[in-house]
Scaffold this motif. Sequence first.
Motif, PDB file in Angstrom:
ATOM      1  N   PHE A 252       0.836  -1.196   0.000  1.00 53.72           N
ATOM      2  CA  PHE A 252       0.000   0.000   0.000  1.00 53.72           C
ATOM      3  C   PHE A 252       0.875   1.251   0.000  1.00 53.72           C
ATOM      4  N   ASP A 253       0.206   2.385  -0.194  1.00 53.51           N
ATOM      5  CA  ASP A 253       0.864   3.678  -0.019  1.00 53.51           C
ATOM      6  C   ASP A 253       0.606   4.250   1.371  1.00 53.51           C
ATOM      7  N   VAL A 254      -0.552   3.927   1.950  1.00 57.91           N
ATOM      8  CA  VAL A 254      -0.947   4.407   3.275  1.00 57.91           C
ATOM      9  C   VAL A 254      -1.637   3.272   4.009  1.00 57.91           C
ATOM     10  N   VAL A 255      -1.349   3.141   5.298  1.00 59.00           N
ATOM     11  CA  VAL A 255      -2.069   2.202   6.165  1.00 59.00           C
ATOM     12  C   VAL A 255      -2.669   2.981   7.329  1.00 59.00           C
ATOM     13  N   CYS A 256      -3.938   2.708   7.627  1.00 56.46           N
ATOM     14  CA  CYS A 256      -4.646   3.382   8.716  1.00 56.46           C
ATOM     15  C   CYS A 256      -5.195   2.354   9.696  1.00 56.46           C
ATOM     16  N   GLY A 257      -5.292   2.750  10.965  1.00 53.25           N
ATOM     17  CA  GLY A 257      -5.973   1.964  11.979  1.00 53.25           C
ATOM     18  C   GLY A 257      -7.181   2.734  12.481  1.00 53.25           C
ATOM     19  N   LEU A 258      -8.285   2.030  12.737  1.00 58.50           N
ATOM     20  CA  LEU A 258      -9.515   2.657  13.201  1.00 58.50           C
ATOM     21  C   LEU A 258     -10.091   1.863  14.363  1.00 58.50           C
ATOM     22  N   ASP A 259     -10.847   2.554  15.243  1.00 60.52           N
ATOM     23  CA  ASP A 259     -11.652   1.845  16.223  1.00 60.52           C
ATOM     24  C   ASP A 259     -13.030   2.489  16.301  1.00 60.52           C
ATOM     25  N   ALA A 260     -13.984   1.744  16.848  1.00 57.49           N
ATOM     26  CA  ALA A 260     -15.374   2.202  16.853  1.00 57.49           C
ATOM     27  C   ALA A 260     -16.157   1.434  17.916  1.00 57.49           C
ATOM     28  N   PRO A 261     -17.281   1.999  18.354  1.00 53.77           N
ATOM     29  CA  PRO A 261     -18.084   1.307  19.370  1.00 53.77           C
ATOM     30  C   PRO A 261     -18.855   0.110  18.845  1.00 53.77           C
ATOM     31  N   ASP A 262     -19.117   0.042  17.530  1.00 53.90           N
ATOM     32  CA  ASP A 262     -19.892  -1.071  16.981  1.00 53.90           C
ATOM     33  C   ASP A 262     -19.598  -1.202  15.492  1.00 53.90           C
ATOM     34  N   ARG A 263     -20.157  -2.249  14.890  1.00 54.23           N
ATOM     35  CA  ARG A 263     -19.887  -2.504  13.468  1.00 54.23           C
ATOM     36  C   ARG A 263     -20.389  -1.375  12.571  1.00 54.23           C
ATOM     37  N   SER A 264     -21.557  -0.824  12.916  1.00 52.73           N
ATOM     38  CA  SER A 264     -22.113   0.242  12.100  1.00 52.73           C
ATOM     39  C   SER A 264     -21.187   1.453  12.078  1.00 52.73           C
ATOM     40  N   ALA A 265     -20.687   1.846  13.259  1.00 54.89           N
ATOM     41  CA  ALA A 265     -19.775   2.989  13.325  1.00 54.89           C
ATOM     42  C   ALA A 265     -18.454   2.672  12.632  1.00 54.89           C
ATOM     43  N   LEU A 266     -18.015   1.424  12.728  1.00 51.97           N
ATOM     44  CA  LEU A 266     -16.773   1.038  12.056  1.00 51.97           C
ATOM     45  C   LEU A 266     -16.922   1.165  10.547  1.00 51.97           C
ATOM     46  N   LEU A 267     -18.064   0.768  10.028  1.00 53.98           N
ATOM     47  CA  LEU A 267     -18.310   0.891   8.589  1.00 53.98           C
ATOM     48  C   LEU A 267     -18.313   2.352   8.157  1.00 53.98           C
ATOM     49  N   VAL A 268     -18.910   3.216   8.981  1.00 55.20           N
ATOM     50  CA  VAL A 268     -18.900   4.649   8.671  1.00 55.20           C
ATOM     51  C   VAL A 268     -17.457   5.158   8.590  1.00 55.20           C
ATOM     52  N   GLY A 269     -16.626   4.738   9.553  1.00 57.00           N
ATOM     53  CA  GLY A 269     -15.235   5.163   9.549  1.00 57.00           C
ATOM     54  C   GLY A 269     -14.468   4.659   8.348  1.00 57.00           C
ATOM     55  N   LEU A 270     -14.644   3.391   8.011  1.00 61.79           N
ATOM     56  CA  LEU A 270     -13.965   2.823   6.849  1.00 61.79           C
ATOM     57  C   LEU A 270     -14.392   3.519   5.562  1.00 61.79           C
ATOM     58  N   ASP A 271     -15.715   3.779   5.429  1.00 60.74           N
ATOM     59  CA  ASP A 271     -16.206   4.452   4.234  1.00 60.74           C
ATOM     60  C   ASP A 271     -15.639   5.868   4.122  1.00 60.74           C
ATOM     61  N   ALA A 272     -15.471   6.538   5.264  1.00 62.52           N
ATOM     62  CA  ALA A 272     -14.909   7.886   5.233  1.00 62.52           C
ATOM     63  C   ALA A 272     -13.471   7.864   4.730  1.00 62.52           C
ATOM     64  N   VAL A 273     -12.701   6.870   5.148  1.00 63.40           N
ATOM     65  CA  VAL A 273     -11.318   6.748   4.673  1.00 63.40           C
ATOM     66  C   VAL A 273     -11.298   6.423   3.180  1.00 63.40           C
ATOM     67  N   ARG A 274     -12.126   5.483   2.767  1.00 68.78           N
ATOM     68  CA  ARG A 274     -12.153   5.082   1.351  1.00 68.78           C
ATOM     69  C   ARG A 274     -12.571   6.223   0.437  1.00 68.78           C
ATOM     70  N   ALA A 275     -13.390   7.151   0.968  1.00 65.29           N
ATOM     71  CA  ALA A 275     -13.929   8.240   0.146  1.00 65.29           C
ATOM     72  C   ALA A 275     -12.998   9.432   0.034  1.00 65.29           C
ATOM     73  N   LEU A 276     -11.840   9.387   0.688  1.00 66.86           N
ATOM     74  CA  LEU A 276     -10.924  10.524   0.642  1.00 66.86           C
ATOM     75  C   LEU A 276     -10.443  10.787  -0.786  1.00 66.86           C
ATOM     76  N   PRO A 277     -10.371  12.041  -1.196  1.00 63.55           N
ATOM     77  CA  PRO A 277      -9.836  12.355  -2.530  1.00 63.55           C
ATOM     78  C   PRO A 277      -8.419  11.811  -2.685  1.00 63.55           C
ATOM     79  N   GLY A 278      -8.174  11.159  -3.800  1.00 59.35           N
ATOM     80  CA  GLY A 278      -6.862  10.590  -4.072  1.00 59.35           C
ATOM     81  C   GLY A 278      -6.766   9.102  -3.809  1.00 59.35           C
ATOM     82  N   VAL A 279      -7.752   8.522  -3.128  1.00 57.34           N
ATOM     83  CA  VAL A 279      -7.723   7.082  -2.860  1.00 57.34           C
ATOM     84  C   VAL A 279      -8.168   6.328  -4.108  1.00 57.34           C
ATOM     85  N   ALA A 280      -7.282   5.480  -4.634  1.00 54.85           N
ATOM     86  CA  ALA A 280      -7.573   4.724  -5.851  1.00 54.85           C
ATOM     87  C   ALA A 280      -8.091   3.322  -5.538  1.00 54.85           C
TER      88      ALA A 280
END
Length: 302
Positions: A252-280
């Motif tokens: 990869f070019d970038v690696v991120c770690g995330l935490d969240a209170p539940d699966r739903s919040a974790l998905l929101v966090g992952l989607d936010a990272v994936r949606a960043l401009p420049g992510v291919a």
Amino acid sequence: MLDATDAALVRELQQDGRVSYQRLSELLGVSREAARARVQRLRQRGEVRIVGIVPPSVAGITTVAHVSLDVSGPGRPVAAVASARPAASFVSCTAGPQSVLVELRVADEAALEREFTALRAVPGVRGLEVFRCAELVRDAYSPVPAAGPAGPAPELDATDRRLLGLLQLDGRASFAALAERIGLSQPATRARVLRLLDGGAVHVTGLVESRALGVREAAGVGLGVRGPVRSVAEAAAALPGVNYVATGYGRFDVVCGLDAPDRSALLVGLDAVRALPGVARSESWVHLEIVKESYTYDLPMG
């Protein structure tokens, strides 16, 4: 789960693990004695550990790599062997393309190759996939994302390194206790500790047991980036729930770690990272069991 006052107290300890009880009293609206009692209770229960986090460069660590292990059979025995290695700062069993993830922090390339050789020899390991870290943009338990590339490591003598070692074990150790251990006067010890804190040689923080904060889910995501990598990494570091960001090369070019209170919040966090401009492209994994998480180093004396 922590109550509202304990949660506010923990946030202050994460920013400054040596914050005075008087200051906590003023911030939380409780008596000084109540603030002291709450901190002691959290520490006795193991919900909070107050430690000094020493940057890898200060500890003589120049090489960081994330290694995904392709395992035949159960992952836990492999993770147990990997976690016994001092160079392994983080080990987890994951749900994703690979079974076990290991973060290695070592002094140089030769030490890294020795770790690769040792991991390949673990029974059940079929192969390794490696992400070499070029820069830690946001390290675990950093108070804020870095504003730019880190400066040179501060110059330390043997006494400074002894102090750092003691602060790694107990970040709230009193100046008197530290002075007794290193053989200096209390004023001289206080001056050294403040210099180390102000110079960025150590950040004293509260390490909080995840479940005490309501964290139930943790994941990682690797990103392939179009264009400047640093701008994507900085944007990721500013997102809620992101606690680790590294740039590098390999898988990869970038690696991120995330935490969240539940699966739903974790998905929101992952989607936010994936949606960043420049992510291919992106690839994510869920940490099913964190076997080891350590930010303590053996500090060379000079």
